[in-house]
Design an enzyme around this catalytic site. Structure first.
Site, PDB file in Angstrom:
ATOM      1  N   ASP A 146       0.865  -1.180   0.000  1.00  0.00           N
ATOM      2  CA  ASP A 146       0.000   0.000   0.000  1.00  0.00           C
ATOM      3  C   ASP A 146       0.904   1.234   0.000  1.00  0.00           C
ATOM      4  O   ASP A 146       2.136   1.127   0.069  1.00  0.00           O
ATOM      5  CB  ASP A 146      -0.966  -0.028   1.175  1.00  0.00           C
ATOM      6  CG  ASP A 146      -0.268   0.182   2.487  1.00  0.00           C
ATOM      7  OD1 ASP A 146       0.972   0.298   2.495  1.00  0.00           O
ATOM      8  OD2 ASP A 146      -0.945   0.226   3.519  1.00  0.00           O
ATOM      9  N   ASP A 204      -8.274  -7.267   0.163  1.00  0.00           N
ATOM     10  CA  ASP A 204      -7.363  -7.555   1.271  1.00  0.00           C
ATOM     11  C   ASP A 204      -8.077  -7.172   2.540  1.00  0.00           C
ATOM     12  O   ASP A 204      -8.914  -6.257   2.534  1.00  0.00           O
ATOM     13  CB  ASP A 204      -6.068  -6.748   1.175  1.00  0.00           C
ATOM     14  CG  ASP A 204      -6.256  -5.329   1.690  1.00  0.00           C
ATOM     15  OD1 ASP A 204      -6.850  -4.504   0.960  1.00  0.00           O
ATOM     16  OD2 ASP A 204      -5.868  -5.047   2.842  1.00  0.00           O
ATOM     17  N   CYS A 220     -12.425 -29.768   5.915  1.00  0.00           N
ATOM     18  CA  CYS A 220     -11.511 -28.665   5.571  1.00  0.00           C
ATOM     19  C   CYS A 220     -10.099 -29.225   5.387  1.00  0.00           C
ATOM     20  O   CYS A 220      -9.639 -30.046   6.177  1.00  0.00           O
ATOM     21  CB  CYS A 220     -11.536 -27.602   6.669  1.00  0.00           C
ATOM     22  SG  CYS A 220     -10.274 -26.322   6.453  1.00  0.00           S
ATOM     23  N   CYS A 226      -7.247 -27.542   5.508  1.00  0.00           N
ATOM     24  CA  CYS A 226      -6.189 -26.660   6.028  1.00  0.00           C
ATOM     25  C   CYS A 226      -5.267 -27.420   6.972  1.00  0.00           C
ATOM     26  O   CYS A 226      -5.630 -28.482   7.485  1.00  0.00           O
ATOM     27  CB  CYS A 226      -6.798 -25.435   6.715  1.00  0.00           C
ATOM     28  SG  CYS A 226      -7.217 -25.679   8.447  1.00  0.00           S
ATOM     29  N   CYS A 230      -7.076 -28.136  10.416  1.00  0.00           N
ATOM     30  CA  CYS A 230      -8.172 -29.117  10.438  1.00  0.00           C
ATOM     31  C   CYS A 230      -7.712 -30.516  10.071  1.00  0.00           C
ATOM     32  O   CYS A 230      -8.324 -31.501  10.488  1.00  0.00           O
ATOM     33  CB  CYS A 230      -9.299 -28.672   9.508  1.00  0.00           C
ATOM     34  SG  CYS A 230     -10.194 -27.240  10.162  1.00  0.00           S
ATOM     35  N   HIS A 274      -6.073 -21.568   9.658  1.00  0.00           N
ATOM     36  CA  HIS A 274      -7.388 -21.997   9.167  1.00  0.00           C
ATOM     37  C   HIS A 274      -8.099 -20.855   8.437  1.00  0.00           C
ATOM     38  O   HIS A 274      -8.642 -21.042   7.341  1.00  0.00           O
ATOM     39  CB  HIS A 274      -8.257 -22.491  10.324  1.00  0.00           C
ATOM     40  CG  HIS A 274      -9.679 -22.738   9.911  1.00  0.00           C
ATOM     41  ND1 HIS A 274     -10.096 -23.908   9.322  1.00  0.00           N
ATOM     42  CD2 HIS A 274     -10.772 -21.927   9.930  1.00  0.00           C
ATOM     43  CE1 HIS A 274     -11.375 -23.820   9.014  1.00  0.00           C
ATOM     44  NE2 HIS A 274     -11.812 -22.631   9.375  1.00  0.00           N
TER      45      HIS A 274
END
Lengths: 377, 377
Positions: free
Chosen positions: B89, B271, B309, B311, B314, B340
């Site tokens: 940014d 974002d 899930c 991830c 998980c 996660h």
């Protein structure tokens, strides 16, 4: 269950066969106090750090989340997702160091939780039941850990009580292991020698508990304020009275140099919070001694913490990046330092084992100690 | 460099080709404020979370460790060890939200560092030079972000100044990209539309900067206190005046529902700190809405956060374990929740892209929104 493979002087190279796999000794156990390594390190991370054994704290897990909770969830291995060996301490050390307002009786100790102040009673039977609920691979006996400056008469009384407690631990553990619904019917029990810095009390105690045919023997009550020389003297006085065909565990020790000195004196097992605690403070171990990663001299340093180190941190990140993260109080900075330190300890133990096998432990130790001293030059 | 692959209603499925690889849009950028994702998440972890783009903050990196330091270390990609796209940014938003005692002039803004209070001047040229030193893939123009409740006259003046600043940004970026020793000579520049919640100012501003042929266009100054309906109204009013053949970026947005609404209105880039910030507070996203992992009902819950899930959290750890870690204030608990959440956001964007390709975005959005509302039932 312990097999002595080779000796190089007093240094032992062994194997402890457990229900969760074989532990190659000498070994450093990675401290996961509340079922997690501090510094955001998961058990999955431990797989990449050559970790053999995780160590968790009975007292902490009893007060939170509660050993009954962990039992209902299938035990500590399932809870933290770690299928290799776990050693649990007995809670004794924490009762004496963390808890408030404790009262010691023959039955056990009454104390207040450091979390919410509620009253808890813990004696040998309670400690064994908690550790049985946790289902650890190795349970430690419930002992009293007197101060290194305690009076001789107090220490003698305390050690006698610790022996009586050990007998009760053994009886209770046998009963628990025989229950139909026990989580780990092969849970091992290590006894603990005490005696502060009184060599004769230590020797006498070691002899007495050596006769009890336990799965292993620990030297407790060291690294609690005495000098390194006093510690080495007590190890030398104690180890000869502990069985050679059982593992010897020096509790809560220590620096890499402490570990090398103790291996030389016949110790097999170690644990210490130094690598994780120091890592969280940006202090990292290298072959040339410790480095403080906050130091301004690393601002533009694109080297890894240690050239050639195979840890997940050094394979990828620079000193400059780690310093920046620590200065910015980013949790990642602490994590990267802890990963490096645990890898350092575990890798040193691998090298120690190899050196003993090849009858060059003295040479190896000398080389390492000279290296560690370079940072202070 | 932006290729519009397919449209489903106003929803765009595109690709942005950059010097650091192709970005598949719509995309969620993972926020690494000071060159690290908060919650002890490393760039190595990001590889396992389907992350395409990392976003870092110019203002933060300018005050610590300093953009000159990062330049000397080879740029942000090398510093944080991430070879995929990075968006920085402009510092504008932080100057207006974090810094103390700011003074706005035509040249730029004078303000005090939030770290040590020292005076800093930042204008369009300074912001471009800092971002050039960082060597990011995409630089954002330096703008003023007026409050959503600012008076119309103030907003109009501010937007006019932001347009003049954008011209200066473009000129300076062109100069910097042409320097022989520039880190990334292909650094892209995105302009930012402002105008608070005044539709006509927004439309006019979008039209004016659309003519400047930049690499992409952002809608700034939203998600700063206005209602969701006001935000959606402003997006609808602005997007039609931005070029279809360039990516559109809605800065700082938002919840999964916000993102779906904005994709429907033609936005490509997003974002937001929500997944990492909420994760650090134990709030996790699921297909059935958010869960507070501190909740006592998870004490004995051996399920993962979300069944199915993929991830890293998980795949391995239970709700009960995560709750325990959070209660015990173990950093690992925060880390597991952040992992996660980022995976959740990135995976939702994958599904969004597929749904647009298959002309079923409306259906997908409806299904997701209904799912998210289940937790409040």
């Amino acid at each position: 269950m312990y097999k002595l493979i080779h000796k190089d002087g007093q240094a032992k190279r062994g194997e402890l066969h457990t229900v969760h796999g074989v532990i190659q000794t000498p070994v450093f156990m990675n401290v996961a106090t509340v079922a997690a390594i501090k510094g955001a390190v998961s058990t999955e991370d431990l797989l990449g750090l050559n970790t053999q054994v995780a160590l968790s704290n009975t007292y902490h897990l009893h007060v939170r989340p509660g050993d009954e909770v962990i039992r209902k969830l299938g035990g500590l291995h399932k809870f933290m997702v770690w299928d290799r060996p776990i050693l649990t301490d007995s809670g004794g050390f924490q009762v004496f160091s963390l808890a408030k307002l404790r009262k010691i009786r023959e039955e056990g100790v009454e104390f207040q939780s450091h979390i919410d102040g509620h009253k808890i009673f813990m004696g040998p039977e309670e400690s064994m039941r908690i550790q049985s609920n946790l289902g650890s691979t190795i349970a430690m006996a419930f002992d009293e850990c007197p101060s290194s400056t305690a009076e001789r008469a107090y220490v003698q009384d305390s050690v006698d009580r610790t022996t009586r407690w050990l007998e009760r631990c053994r009886t209770e553990m046998k009963r628990l292991n025989g229950l139909e619904d026990t989580l780990n019917p092969k849970q091992m029990l290590f006894g603990i020698t005490q005696g502060a810095i009184y060599e004769d009390i230590r020797m006498e105690h070691a002899k007495r508990i050596a006769e009890m045919d336990l799965d292993g023997y620990a030297i407790g009550g060291l690294a609690v304020g005495e000098t390194h020389d006093e510690m080495y003297r007590i190890i030398e006085a104690t180890v000869p009275y502990l069985p050679q065909d059982k593992p010897t565990y020096l509790m809560g020790v220590g620096t890499p140099a402490n570990i090398l000195e103790a291996v030389e004196r016949g110790v097999d097992f170690f644990d210490c919070v130094y690598p994780s605690r120091n890592g969280r403070h940006g202090h990292v171990y290298t072959n040339k001694g410790k480095m403080n990663m906050f130091n301004a001299k690393y601002e533009l340093d694109s080297d890894p913490i240690e050239e050639g180190c195979g840890c997940p941190t050094c394979r990828r990140y620079s000193r400059a990046y780690i310093r920046h993260l620590l200065k910015a109080k980013e949790m990642l900075g602490m994590r990267l330092c802890v990963l490096h330190n645990l890898y350092f300890y575990n890798t040193m133990m691998e090298e120690v084992r190899k050196a003993i096998e090849e009858d060059r432990f003295q040479e190896y130790k000398k080389m390492r100690l000279e290296g560690f001293e370079q940072s202070s030059r």
